[in-house]
Design a protein around this motif. Structure first.
Motif, short mmCIF file in Angstrom:
data_model
loop_
_atom_site.label_atom_id
_atom_site.label_comp_id
_atom_site.label_asym_id
_atom_site.label_seq_id
_atom_site.Cartn_x
_atom_site.Cartn_y
_atom_site.Cartn_z
N HIS A 36 -111.05 81.75 89.25
CA HIS A 36 -111.53 81.29 87.95
C HIS A 36 -110.38 80.99 86.98
CE1 HIS A 36 -115.41 82.54 89.39
NE2 HIS A 36 -114.97 83.77 89.57
N CYS A 37 -109.15 81.25 87.43
CA CYS A 37 -107.99 81.07 86.55
C CYS A 37 -106.99 80.14 87.20
CB CYS A 37 -107.37 82.44 86.21
SG CYS A 37 -106.00 82.37 85.03
N GLY A 38 -105.96 80.67 87.89
CA GLY A 38 -104.95 79.82 88.52
C GLY A 38 -103.79 79.49 87.60
N HIS A 39 -103.54 80.36 86.61
CA HIS A 39 -102.44 80.13 85.66
C HIS A 39 -101.10 80.28 86.36
CE1 HIS A 39 -100.12 80.25 82.01
NE2 HIS A 39 -99.77 81.50 82.17
N LEU A 40 -100.14 79.41 86.00
CA LEU A 40 -98.78 79.46 86.54
C LEU A 40 -97.85 80.02 85.47
CD1 LEU A 40 -97.19 78.49 89.15
CD2 LEU A 40 -96.52 76.51 87.79
N GLN A 41 -97.01 80.99 85.85
CA GLN A 41 -96.14 81.64 84.86
C GLN A 41 -94.84 82.09 85.51
OE1 GLN A 41 -98.66 84.97 83.71
NE2 GLN A 41 -97.91 86.26 85.36
N LEU A 42 -93.82 82.30 84.67
CA LEU A 42 -92.57 82.89 85.15
C LEU A 42 -92.81 84.33 85.54
CD1 LEU A 42 -89.57 81.77 82.91
CD2 LEU A 42 -90.19 80.98 85.19
N ALA A 43 -92.18 84.75 86.64
CA ALA A 43 -92.32 86.14 87.09
C ALA A 43 -91.51 87.09 86.22
CB ALA A 43 -91.89 86.26 88.55
N GLY A 44 -90.42 86.60 85.64
CA GLY A 44 -89.57 87.44 84.79
C GLY A 44 -89.45 86.86 83.41
N VAL A 45 -89.53 87.71 82.39
CA VAL A 45 -89.49 87.26 81.00
C VAL A 45 -88.25 87.82 80.32
CG1 VAL A 45 -90.70 87.26 78.79
CG2 VAL A 45 -92.01 87.17 80.92
N VAL A 46 -87.40 86.92 79.84
CA VAL A 46 -86.20 87.31 79.09
C VAL A 46 -86.63 87.70 77.67
CG1 VAL A 46 -83.97 86.52 78.21
CG2 VAL A 46 -84.77 85.78 80.47
N SER A 47 -85.95 88.67 77.09
CA SER A 47 -86.25 89.13 75.74
C SER A 47 -86.29 87.96 74.76
CB SER A 47 -85.20 90.14 75.27
OG SER A 47 -85.25 90.32 73.88
N PRO A 48 -87.35 87.83 73.96
CA PRO A 48 -87.42 86.73 72.98
C PRO A 48 -86.24 86.71 72.01
CG PRO A 48 -89.57 87.77 73.22
CD PRO A 48 -88.59 88.62 73.98
N SER A 49 -85.72 87.87 71.64
CA SER A 49 -84.57 87.88 70.73
C SER A 49 -83.35 87.25 71.38
CB SER A 49 -84.26 89.31 70.28
OG SER A 49 -83.91 90.12 71.37
N THR A 50 -83.18 87.45 72.69
CA THR A 50 -82.08 86.81 73.42
C THR A 50 -82.25 85.30 73.41
OG1 THR A 50 -81.81 88.72 74.87
CG2 THR A 50 -80.93 86.63 75.66
N LEU A 51 -83.48 84.83 73.56
CA LEU A 51 -83.75 83.41 73.67
C LEU A 51 -83.69 82.68 72.33
CD1 LEU A 51 -86.75 83.55 76.16
CD2 LEU A 51 -84.47 82.65 76.66
N PHE A 52 -84.18 83.32 71.26
CA PHE A 52 -84.47 82.56 70.05
C PHE A 52 -83.70 82.96 68.79
CE2 PHE A 52 -88.47 82.41 72.59
CZ PHE A 52 -88.41 81.07 72.92
N ASP A 53 -83.02 84.10 68.79
CA ASP A 53 -82.34 84.52 67.57
C ASP A 53 -81.31 83.51 67.10
OD1 ASP A 53 -83.88 86.75 67.40
OD2 ASP A 53 -82.30 88.20 67.86
N ASN A 54 -80.62 82.87 68.05
CA ASN A 54 -79.59 81.87 67.69
C ASN A 54 -79.93 80.51 68.27
OD1 ASN A 54 -77.63 83.71 66.34
ND2 ASN A 54 -77.61 84.68 68.35
N TYR A 55 -81.17 80.11 68.10
CA TYR A 55 -81.71 78.89 68.69
C TYR A 55 -81.02 77.66 68.10
CZ TYR A 55 -85.68 76.58 71.03
OH TYR A 55 -86.49 75.87 71.88
N VAL A 56 -80.74 76.65 68.97
CA VAL A 56 -80.00 75.48 68.50
C VAL A 56 -80.79 74.18 68.67
CG1 VAL A 56 -77.71 76.47 68.85
CG2 VAL A 56 -78.83 75.30 70.75
N TYR A 57 -82.09 74.27 69.00
CA TYR A 57 -82.90 73.07 69.08
C TYR A 57 -83.50 72.77 67.71
CZ TYR A 57 -86.80 69.94 69.99
OH TYR A 57 -87.68 68.89 69.95
N ALA A 58 -83.41 71.52 67.26
CA ALA A 58 -83.97 71.11 65.97
C ALA A 58 -84.86 69.89 66.18
CB ALA A 58 -82.87 70.80 64.97
N SER A 59 -86.12 69.98 65.77
CA SER A 59 -87.10 68.91 66.00
C SER A 59 -86.71 67.61 65.32
CB SER A 59 -88.48 69.34 65.48
OG SER A 59 -88.90 70.53 66.07
N GLY A 60 -86.10 67.72 64.15
CA GLY A 60 -85.88 66.54 63.34
C GLY A 60 -84.75 65.64 63.78
#
Length: 414
Positions: A53-77
């Motif tokens: 009833h599902c079938g969701h695909l996901q990463l098996a390992g999750v890196v800490s969000p603070s590691t990923l996003f605290d110094n984020y360098v992507y800008a939409s504009g």
């Protein structure tokens, strides 16, 4: 890194359900100042939920969000085409739901405020952003977009609701794939919404990832790879209604999902997309075995083309330093021996080195300096390929698309 044992959408056991493994990489946006810096690499293993009833695909390992996003360098504009996309998006939402200057719009993962600026400019002037990366949030604030620096959770949502009242619309664009605890985030969104409020999010569509071989969109920020069928059941369990879905062309193919905080009439598009997903075998392990073989074949073809170019005296650079560059480089065993520099339009990335491979990121003026000197630029930002080529018509060199392997303006090679 936290290892997942259950599906983020339905709770079914997923340990041992890995269907695709790509080479370990550093965090895809972890650009560095010092090219001698050693960077940790994390596995890129994908689990497929076995629930029928599902079938969701996901990463098996999750890196800490603070590691990923605290110094984020992507800008939409930084992308004119993406700004235009957000402008069209804001106008459509305002028209669909009759928003006016009293309607509150909250954007989760608001980045530099590009989307909210479009809402404000088109008449829905009560806007507020939620953005965890302080540096990016400060850019939004400087542009007049009030922003709360935080990851959205129920406590943050309660505070915002108390301060500003209920939201008519909550958006989360290219964010719903980044959230490890989707139940908590969705509960927070429900807190923000008024009784007739709508949650709208855009996310890369797994059907397009598979069809178009967009494997390089698999990286640690993207912990979920969404299809419609699992999302319908998930939102129902959260007491919400997924009532419409639109396919949009951004990022190689995405879906715009509309969710109501209560009951609402459901568009036939929802059932149509679920049926097409099942017919495409997106919930079958064999699909991902085949996908892995296609990735390996594409890598072999690209390496052969690069070797051929070098053998004919061409030198290589790159254009665009998006997160997907990291996955492509590691999956295809490419590095600084292959590319002398990478051009990027974002000032936040210039002067830095690419994650792990440590190739210098420079401004577009570098292209002018090497024009006519037999350089071929591989466009890592392939979703902006046409725009990039069109904006550098005067450059005398070749362009190479890593997904199609099309070589443009390279007749001199042959």
């Amino acid at each position: 890194m936290r290892q997942r044992r259950t599906c983020a959408l339905c709770g079914t056991e997923t340990a041992g359900q890995v269907v695709l493994s790509l080479p370990p990489t550093p965090c895809a946006n972890e650009f560095v100042v010092d090219k001698s810096q050693r960077q940790a690499r994390y596995p890129l293993d994908l689990q497929l939920c076995p629930s029928p009833h599902c079938g969701h695909l996901q990463l098996a390992g999750v890196v800490s969000p603070s590691t990923l996003f605290d110094n984020y360098v992507y800008a939409s504009g930084t992308s004119p085409s993406f700004v235009q996309h957000f402008s069209d998006y804001a106008k459509r939402v305002i028209d669909l739901f009759g928003l006016d200057d009293t309607s509150l719009v909250i954007d989760v993962g608001a980045n530099d405020g590009t989307l909210l600026r479009q809402f404000a400019e088109h008449g829905s002037t009560r806007v507020h952003g939620v953005e965890p990366a302080r540096g990016i949030a400060e850019i939004a604030e400087s542009r007049g977009i009030p922003t709360t620096v935080a990851f959205l959770d129920p406590a943050v949502a309660r505070d915002l609701r108390q301060r500003f009242g209920p939201a008519a619309v909550v958006t989360a664009n290219n964010v719903f794939a980044h959230i490890g605890d989707l139940e908590q985030a969705t509960a927070a969104v429900r807190t923000l919404l008024g009784p007739d409020g709508v949650f709208i999010f855009e996310v890369s569509y797994l059907a397009d990832v598979i069809d178009n071989l967009l494997f390089d969109t698999i990286y640690h920020e993207h912990v979920a790879y969404h299809t419609v069928r699992p999302l319908v059941g998930f939102f129902a369990r959260m007491g919400m209604t997924l009532f419409d879905v639109e396919r949009v062309p951004t990022h190689g193919g995405s879906i715009r999902v509309y969710v109501a905080s209560g009951d609402r009439s459901v568009s036939p598009r929802v059932a149509e997309l679920v049926k097409s997903e099942e017919e495409a075998a997106l919930f079958s392990t064999s699909t991902y075995e085949s996908f892995g073989k296609r990735i390996r074949a594409q890598g072999q073809s690209l390496r052969e083309q690069i070797a051929s170019l070098k053998g004919k005296g061409w030198r290589l650079c790159g254009y665009g330093a998006p997160a997907k560059l990291t996955t492509l480089m590691y999956s295809f065993a490419l590095d600084a021996d292959d590319f002398e520099f990478i051009v990027d339009d974002s000032p936040l990335k210039r002067g830095l080195f690419t994650p792990g491979t440590h190739i210098p990121v420079v401004g577009a003026e570098r292209l002018a300096e090497v024009s006519g000197r037999r350089y071929c630029s591989l466009v890592f930002a392939w979703n902006y390929y046409e725009n990039i080529v069109a904006s550098h018509e005067s450059w005398s060199g070749a362009w190479l698309n890593p997904l199609t392997l099309d070589l443009l303006d390279g007749k001199a090679v042959y």
